[in-house]
Design a protein around this motif. Structure first.
Motif, PDB file in Angstrom:
ATOM      1  N   TYR A  15       0.829  -1.198   0.000  1.00 37.69           N
ATOM      2  CA  TYR A  15       0.000   0.000   0.000  1.00 37.69           C
ATOM      3  C   TYR A  15       0.869   1.256   0.000  1.00 37.69           C
ATOM      4  O   TYR A  15       0.657   2.184  -0.776  1.00 37.69           O
ATOM      5  CB  TYR A  15      -0.920  -0.029   1.230  1.00 37.69           C
ATOM      6  CG  TYR A  15      -1.636   1.283   1.496  1.00 37.69           C
ATOM      7  CD1 TYR A  15      -2.700   1.683   0.696  1.00 37.69           C
ATOM      8  CD2 TYR A  15      -1.225   2.100   2.546  1.00 37.69           C
ATOM      9  CE1 TYR A  15      -3.342   2.892   0.927  1.00 37.69           C
ATOM     10  CE2 TYR A  15      -1.860   3.307   2.788  1.00 37.69           C
ATOM     11  CZ  TYR A  15      -2.917   3.697   1.979  1.00 37.69           C
ATOM     12  OH  TYR A  15      -3.541   4.879   2.230  1.00 37.69           O
ATOM     13  N   PHE A  16       1.903   1.254   0.858  1.00 35.08           N
ATOM     14  CA  PHE A  16       2.773   2.429   0.938  1.00 35.08           C
ATOM     15  C   PHE A  16       3.580   2.606  -0.338  1.00 35.08           C
ATOM     16  O   PHE A  16       3.783   3.722  -0.803  1.00 35.08           O
ATOM     17  CB  PHE A  16       3.696   2.313   2.156  1.00 35.08           C
ATOM     18  CG  PHE A  16       3.018   2.749   3.429  1.00 35.08           C
ATOM     19  CD1 PHE A  16       2.702   4.086   3.627  1.00 35.08           C
ATOM     20  CD2 PHE A  16       2.672   1.826   4.406  1.00 35.08           C
ATOM     21  CE1 PHE A  16       2.059   4.499   4.787  1.00 35.08           C
ATOM     22  CE2 PHE A  16       2.038   2.220   5.570  1.00 35.08           C
ATOM     23  CZ  PHE A  16       1.728   3.564   5.763  1.00 35.08           C
ATOM     24  N   LEU A  17       4.027   1.481  -0.917  1.00 37.25           N
ATOM     25  CA  LEU A  17       4.792   1.544  -2.163  1.00 37.25           C
ATOM     26  C   LEU A  17       3.931   2.100  -3.287  1.00 37.25           C
ATOM     27  O   LEU A  17       4.353   2.945  -4.067  1.00 37.25           O
ATOM     28  CB  LEU A  17       5.294   0.144  -2.551  1.00 37.25           C
ATOM     29  CG  LEU A  17       6.646  -0.252  -1.960  1.00 37.25           C
ATOM     30  CD1 LEU A  17       6.920  -1.729  -2.212  1.00 37.25           C
ATOM     31  CD2 LEU A  17       7.774   0.585  -2.546  1.00 37.25           C
ATOM     32  N   LEU A  18       2.698   1.627  -3.335  1.00 35.74           N
ATOM     33  CA  LEU A  18       1.766   2.050  -4.383  1.00 35.74           C
ATOM     34  C   LEU A  18       1.456   3.537  -4.242  1.00 35.74           C
ATOM     35  O   LEU A  18       1.423   4.276  -5.220  1.00 35.74           O
ATOM     36  CB  LEU A  18       0.476   1.225  -4.251  1.00 35.74           C
ATOM     37  CG  LEU A  18      -0.419   1.213  -5.496  1.00 35.74           C
ATOM     38  CD1 LEU A  18       0.176   0.268  -6.536  1.00 35.74           C
ATOM     39  CD2 LEU A  18      -1.813   0.773  -5.139  1.00 35.74           C
ATOM     40  N   ARG A  19       1.269   3.955  -2.995  1.00 38.64           N
ATOM     41  CA  ARG A  19       0.953   5.356  -2.744  1.00 38.64           C
ATOM     42  C   ARG A  19       2.116   6.249  -3.173  1.00 38.64           C
ATOM     43  O   ARG A  19       1.921   7.297  -3.762  1.00 38.64           O
ATOM     44  CB  ARG A  19       0.662   5.555  -1.251  1.00 38.64           C
ATOM     45  CG  ARG A  19      -0.349   6.670  -1.022  1.00 38.64           C
ATOM     46  CD  ARG A  19      -0.783   6.755   0.398  1.00 38.64           C
ATOM     47  NE  ARG A  19       0.336   7.076   1.280  1.00 38.64           N
ATOM     48  CZ  ARG A  19       0.188   7.537   2.522  1.00 38.64           C
ATOM     49  NH1 ARG A  19      -1.020   7.681   3.012  1.00 38.64           N
ATOM     50  NH2 ARG A  19       1.217   7.807   3.278  1.00 38.64           N
ATOM     51  N   ARG A  20       3.337   5.824  -2.883  1.00 40.65           N
ATOM     52  CA  ARG A  20       4.516   6.599  -3.236  1.00 40.65           C
ATOM     53  C   ARG A  20       4.679   6.660  -4.748  1.00 40.65           C
ATOM     54  O   ARG A  20       4.988   7.703  -5.310  1.00 40.65           O
ATOM     55  CB  ARG A  20       5.769   5.982  -2.598  1.00 40.65           C
ATOM     56  CG  ARG A  20       6.831   7.024  -2.339  1.00 40.65           C
ATOM     57  CD  ARG A  20       8.043   6.423  -1.670  1.00 40.65           C
ATOM     58  NE  ARG A  20       8.684   5.415  -2.512  1.00 40.65           N
ATOM     59  CZ  ARG A  20       9.821   4.794  -2.187  1.00 40.65           C
ATOM     60  NH1 ARG A  20      10.403   5.059  -1.046  1.00 40.65           N
ATOM     61  NH2 ARG A  20      10.362   3.903  -2.978  1.00 40.65           N
ATOM     62  N   LEU A  22       2.319   6.376  -6.960  1.00 38.85           N
ATOM     63  CA  LEU A  22       1.264   7.244  -7.500  1.00 38.85           C
ATOM     64  C   LEU A  22       1.636   8.707  -7.339  1.00 38.85           C
ATOM     65  O   LEU A  22       1.416   9.512  -8.230  1.00 38.85           O
ATOM     66  CB  LEU A  22      -0.055   6.968  -6.775  1.00 38.85           C
ATOM     67  CG  LEU A  22      -0.889   5.821  -7.327  1.00 38.85           C
ATOM     68  CD1 LEU A  22      -2.063   5.533  -6.409  1.00 38.85           C
ATOM     69  CD2 LEU A  22      -1.390   6.139  -8.730  1.00 38.85           C
ATOM     70  N   ARG A  23       2.218   9.032  -6.169  1.00 36.70           N
ATOM     71  CA  ARG A  23       2.593  10.413  -5.906  1.00 36.70           C
ATOM     72  C   ARG A  23       3.711  10.848  -6.861  1.00 36.70           C
ATOM     73  O   ARG A  23       3.697  11.963  -7.382  1.00 36.70           O
ATOM     74  CB  ARG A  23       3.062  10.549  -4.462  1.00 36.70           C
ATOM     75  CG  ARG A  23       2.829  11.963  -3.922  1.00 36.70           C
ATOM     76  CD  ARG A  23       3.325  12.092  -2.511  1.00 36.70           C
ATOM     77  NE  ARG A  23       2.483  11.374  -1.554  1.00 36.70           N
ATOM     78  CZ  ARG A  23       2.876  11.031  -0.322  1.00 36.70           C
ATOM     79  NH1 ARG A  23       4.088  11.302   0.079  1.00 36.70           N
ATOM     80  NH2 ARG A  23       2.066  10.407   0.479  1.00 36.70           N
ATOM     81  N   GLU A  24       4.668   9.959  -7.098  1.00 39.41           N
ATOM     82  CA  GLU A  24       5.752  10.273  -8.023  1.00 39.41           C
ATOM     83  C   GLU A  24       5.220  10.455  -9.434  1.00 39.41           C
ATOM     84  O   GLU A  24       5.646  11.322 -10.167  1.00 39.41           O
ATOM     85  CB  GLU A  24       6.800   9.145  -8.004  1.00 39.41           C
ATOM     86  CG  GLU A  24       7.799   9.329  -6.879  1.00 39.41           C
ATOM     87  CD  GLU A  24       8.710   8.133  -6.711  1.00 39.41           C
ATOM     88  OE1 GLU A  24       8.762   7.287  -7.622  1.00 39.41           O
ATOM     89  OE2 GLU A  24       9.370   8.049  -5.668  1.00 39.41           O
ATOM     90  N   PHE A  25       4.266   9.604  -9.790  1.00 41.36           N
ATOM     91  CA  PHE A  25       3.663   9.688 -11.122  1.00 41.36           C
ATOM     92  C   PHE A  25       2.955  11.019 -11.302  1.00 41.36           C
ATOM     93  O   PHE A  25       3.064  11.680 -12.319  1.00 41.36           O
ATOM     94  CB  PHE A  25       2.674   8.533 -11.295  1.00 41.36           C
ATOM     95  CG  PHE A  25       2.053   8.488 -12.660  1.00 41.36           C
ATOM     96  CD1 PHE A  25       2.801   8.094 -13.758  1.00 41.36           C
ATOM     97  CD2 PHE A  25       0.727   8.855 -12.845  1.00 41.36           C
ATOM     98  CE1 PHE A  25       2.232   8.064 -15.008  1.00 41.36           C
ATOM     99  CE2 PHE A  25       0.152   8.834 -14.096  1.00 41.36           C
ATOM    100  CZ  PHE A  25       0.910   8.431 -15.188  1.00 41.36           C
ATOM    101  N   LYS A  26       2.246  11.433 -10.258  1.00 40.25           N
ATOM    102  CA  LYS A  26       1.550  12.721 -10.285  1.00 40.25           C
ATOM    103  C   LYS A  26       2.544  13.861 -10.455  1.00 40.25           C
ATOM    104  O   LYS A  26       2.315  14.802 -11.182  1.00 40.25           O
ATOM    105  CB  LYS A  26       0.784  12.911  -8.967  1.00 40.25           C
ATOM    106  CG  LYS A  26      -0.696  12.571  -9.061  1.00 40.25           C
ATOM    107  CD  LYS A  26      -1.380  13.030  -7.789  1.00 40.25           C
ATOM    108  CE  LYS A  26      -2.803  12.527  -7.703  1.00 40.25           C
ATOM    109  NZ  LYS A  26      -3.355  12.792  -6.367  1.00 40.25           N
ATOM    110  N   GLY A  27       3.672  13.761  -9.726  1.00 41.19           N
ATOM    111  CA  GLY A  27       4.695  14.796  -9.769  1.00 41.19           C
ATOM    112  C   GLY A  27       5.282  14.941 -11.158  1.00 41.19           C
ATOM    113  O   GLY A  27       5.581  16.043 -11.600  1.00 41.19           O
ATOM    114  N   LEU A  28       5.412  13.804 -11.868  1.00 40.63           N
ATOM    115  CA  LEU A  28       5.960  13.845 -13.225  1.00 40.63           C
ATOM    116  C   LEU A  28       4.992  14.520 -14.179  1.00 40.63           C
ATOM    117  O   LEU A  28       5.407  15.110 -15.165  1.00 40.63           O
ATOM    118  CB  LEU A  28       6.237  12.415 -13.718  1.00 40.63           C
ATOM    119  CG  LEU A  28       7.484  11.743 -13.143  1.00 40.63           C
ATOM    120  CD1 LEU A  28       7.529  10.277 -13.538  1.00 40.63           C
ATOM    121  CD2 LEU A  28       8.748  12.435 -13.634  1.00 40.63           C
TER     122      LEU A  28
END
Ligand SMILES: [Zn+2]
Length: 83
Positions: A15-20, A22-28
């Motif tokens: 869950y934490f890996l997926l959340r991170r 997703l956040r990185e993907f959003k940042g890109l």
């Protein structure tokens, strides 16, 4: 019992890996058009309003950079300089 705890631990980790990720993907996906220090506040010399440098209107007048809240303020400033 041990297996259940292990599975739960893996789920939490996932869950934490997926959340991170997703956040990185959003940042890109964010546009990177603004220069560094974009959140630095600059003052409009016409109406004395403070605006973030990234969204301010910039004008180079006489070798100096001025920041304005809007095009009309930049125009007003140039008119004032002209007399
Ligand atoms: Zn202004």
């Amino acid at each position: 019992m041990y297996r259940i705890i292990l599975a739960l631990g893996l789920l939490v980790l996932l869950y934490f890996l997926l959340r991170r990720t997703l956040r990185e993907f959003k940042g890109l996906g964010e546009p990177d058009l603004l220069p560094p220090g974009k959140n630095h506040m600059v003052q409009d010399p016409v109406c004395k309003v403070f605006v973030p440098r990234g969204t301010a209107i910039t004008e180079d007048i006489g070798g100096q950079t001025y920041y304005f809240c809007s095009r009309s303020c930049a125009h007003k400033f140039q008119e004032q300089l002209a007399g």
